[in-house]
Scaffold this active site. Structure first.
Site, short mmCIF file in Angstrom:
data_model
loop_
_atom_site.label_atom_id
_atom_site.label_comp_id
_atom_site.label_asym_id
_atom_site.label_seq_id
_atom_site.Cartn_x
_atom_site.Cartn_y
_atom_site.Cartn_z
CE1 TYR A 59 12.72 13.51 -1.15
CE2 TYR A 59 11.59 12.10 -2.68
CZ TYR A 59 12.14 12.65 -1.39
OH TYR A 59 11.20 12.02 -0.28
CE LYS B 217 13.68 11.23 1.79
NZ LYS B 217 12.84 10.10 1.55
CD1 TRP C 124 4.52 5.08 2.04
CD2 TRP C 124 6.72 4.19 1.97
NE1 TRP C 124 4.51 3.73 1.84
CE2 TRP C 124 5.40 3.21 1.79
CE3 TRP C 124 7.95 3.44 1.86
CZ2 TRP C 124 5.84 1.70 1.44
CZ3 TRP C 124 8.38 2.49 1.65
CH2 TRP C 124 7.34 1.32 1.28
CB SER C 125 9.26 10.58 1.80
OG SER C 125 9.96 9.72 1.10
CB VAL C 126 6.01 11.42 6.79
CG1 VAL C 126 5.82 12.05 8.22
CG2 VAL C 126 5.00 12.29 5.59
#
Length: 377
Positions: free
Chosen positions: A157, A71, A67-69
Site C-alpha cells: 500500500y 485516492k 483521507w484515502s478516499v
C-alpha cells in the site's frame, strides 16, 4: 434523537436509519451519507455537528477530510486521460516523467502506480509534513530512489506516495496539477463540491477531524522492506499549510454527496448527471486486476484494480462482481458498483479505530442498507 437533514427516497429509508443510529449512539459527531443510482441522487443526508464541542451543526455544505478516499479522485483523473488517449496505462512512467527512469525504475508502468505495485510505498528517508507540502521535493525524491521489490509483482500500500506518483504523471501529461485537472475536468462539470486543496474562502465550511480513538494498525505482518516510516497524524489536517497544499493521496475535502457524485461516473459506466467523462471501456479499466494477494504493507489480502480496491472473497458485503471501492483512515468510505449503477459514500468527522478492509461498522451499515434497498442485502 439527532435531527437528520436532506432527502431520501422511500426505497432507501434504511440508509437514513443507519445514519441516525450512529449519530444517536455516539459513534458519530457529524456525518453525511449519499447514494446515487444511475447517476442521480436518491439519498443525500447529513446530521450532527461539525465541531467536537457540538456547537456548530453539520450543514448541507460542510466538508471534511476524507483521507484515502481521495485516492479514488486522483485515480479517476488518470483513467480520464487514458481514455482520451493522452497516456497509456501500460506505458512506462518514464515515457511521461523521464527522471523517473533512474535507479532501476525504467520498466515501472503507470498502472503499477495506480495498483500499489510499484515498490515505492514510502520515501527512503522519512518526510516531514513540511516536506509533504513541497510537491517538487516529494516527487524528485521518489524519482531518484530504487523500488523495494520487483515492480508489478505484488502490492504494498502506497499510503502517501500514491498521490505524488500518480499526480506527477498527470502533471507531466496535461501541464496542470492533479488538483487543477480534477477541478476543471471532473468536479466542475459534475458540480461536485470536492477539492484536492482548499482556499481560505473554504475554511469556514470545514469540519475538523476529531480523534476519538487512535486508529489501530493493520492486522497481519508488514514486510520489513515495505515498512512505512513517513508518519502523519490526524492533527496535521488542521493546519493551514496542509489545507493549501496538494497531497492527493490523503488530503481531499468533500462530503458524502460530492464523493458519491464523482464516483457515480464510474458506477454509471463513465457518465453521471447527464455528463460523460469516460467511455464505458474507460470506466471498466478500473476493474483490471493489478494485484491479488497479501499486501506487503497492510498485511492482509487485497484485490486491487487500477486505482481502486475490487470485490473479493474477503469482502462479503459487496454482492456484485464489478464493484470498486476505497476507504479512508478512520472510517470514510466510497463504493462504485458498475453492475447496479450505484455509488455510495459515507463521510464523517470523528475518526475511530478500524480493521482492514472496509471494516468500520458505520460505513458498512450504510452500505448494507443501500444494498438491501436494491434487494441485495
Amino acid at each position: 434523537m439527532t435531527a437528520i437533514h436532506g432527502t431520501c427516497a422511500d426505497q432507501f429509508v434504511e440508509v437514513r436509519e443507519a445514519l441516525a443510529s450512529t449519530l444517536d449512539g455516539g459513534l458519530d459527531v457529524g456525518a453525511s451519507v449519499a447514494v446515487f443510482l444511475d447517476g442521480e441522487p436518491v439519498v443525500d443526508l447529513w446530521g450532527g455537528y461539525a465541531d467536537p464541542e457540538r456547537t456548530r451543526p453539520w450543514q448541507r455544505d460542510t466538508i471534511t477530510t476524507v483521507w484515502s478516499v481521495t485516492k479514488t479522485m486522483t485515480a479517476l483523473c488518470t483513467l480520464i486521460l487514458a481514455d482520451r488517449g493522452e497516456l497509456r496505462l501500460d506505458a512506462p512512467v518514464a515515457r511521461y516523467w523521464p527522471e523517473f527512469a533512474s535507479a532501476g525504475k525504467d520498466r515501472i508502468e503507470v498502472q503499477h502506480l495506480l495498483g500499489h505495485t510499484a515498490g515505492l510505498p514510502d520515501w527512503d528517508e522519512p518526510l516531514s509534513v513540511d516536506d509533504l507540502c513541497d510537491w517538487d521535493k516529494a516527487t524528485a525524491l521518489l524519482a531518484r530512489q530504487e523500488p523495494r521489490w520487483e515492480p508489478g509483482t505484488v502490492s504494498g500500500y502506497h499510503a502517501l506516495t500514491h498521490g505524488y506518483l500518480v499526480g506527477e504523471v498527470v502533471r507531466r501529461v496535461c501541464g496542470r496539477s492533479v488538483g487543477t485537472f480534477f477541478a476543471e475536468e471532473v468536479a466542475g462539470p459534475l458540480g461536485a463540491d470536492f477539492r484536492l486543496s482548499l482556499t481560505p474562502e473554504q475554511d469556514h465550511r470545514v469540519a475538523p477531524i476529531i480523534t476519538h480513538d487512535r486508529p489501530r494498525p493493520a492486522t497481519g505482518r508488514t514486510e520489513a522492506a515495505a515498512l512505512p516510516r513517513t508518519m502523519i497524524t490526524p492533527e496535521d489536517s488542521w493546519g493551514t499549510r496542509w489545507r493549501r497544499a496538494e497531497i492527493p493521496a490523503v488530503a481531499g475535502y468533500g462530503n458524502a454527496r460530492s464523493t458519491a457524485a464523482v464516483q457515480a461516473v464510474l458506477a454509471g459506466g463513465g457518465a453521471a448527471a447527464g455528463r460523460r467523462l469516460l467511455s464505458e471501456a474507460g470506466a471498466r479499466a478500473a476493474l483490471t486486476v493489478q494485484a491479488d494477494g497479501k499486501d506487503l504493507v497492510l498485511g492482509v489480502p487485497l484485490r486491487l484494480g487500477t486505482g481502486y480496491g475490487l470485490n473479493s472473497a474477503e469482502i462479503s458485503i459487496l454482492p456484485n462482481p464489478n464493484t470498486c471501492w476505497w476507504d479512508g483512515w478512520g472510517g470514510s468510505l466510497v463504493v462504485a458498483d458498475l453492475d447496479a449503477g450505484m455509488s455510495v459514500a459515507y463521510v464523517m468527522n470523528q475518526m475511530r479505530g478500524r480493521e482492514y478492509i472496509i471494516g468500520d461498522s458505520r460505513g458498512t451499515g450504510v452500505l448494507t442498507a443501500a444494498y438491501r434497498a436494491l434487494g441485495r442485502g
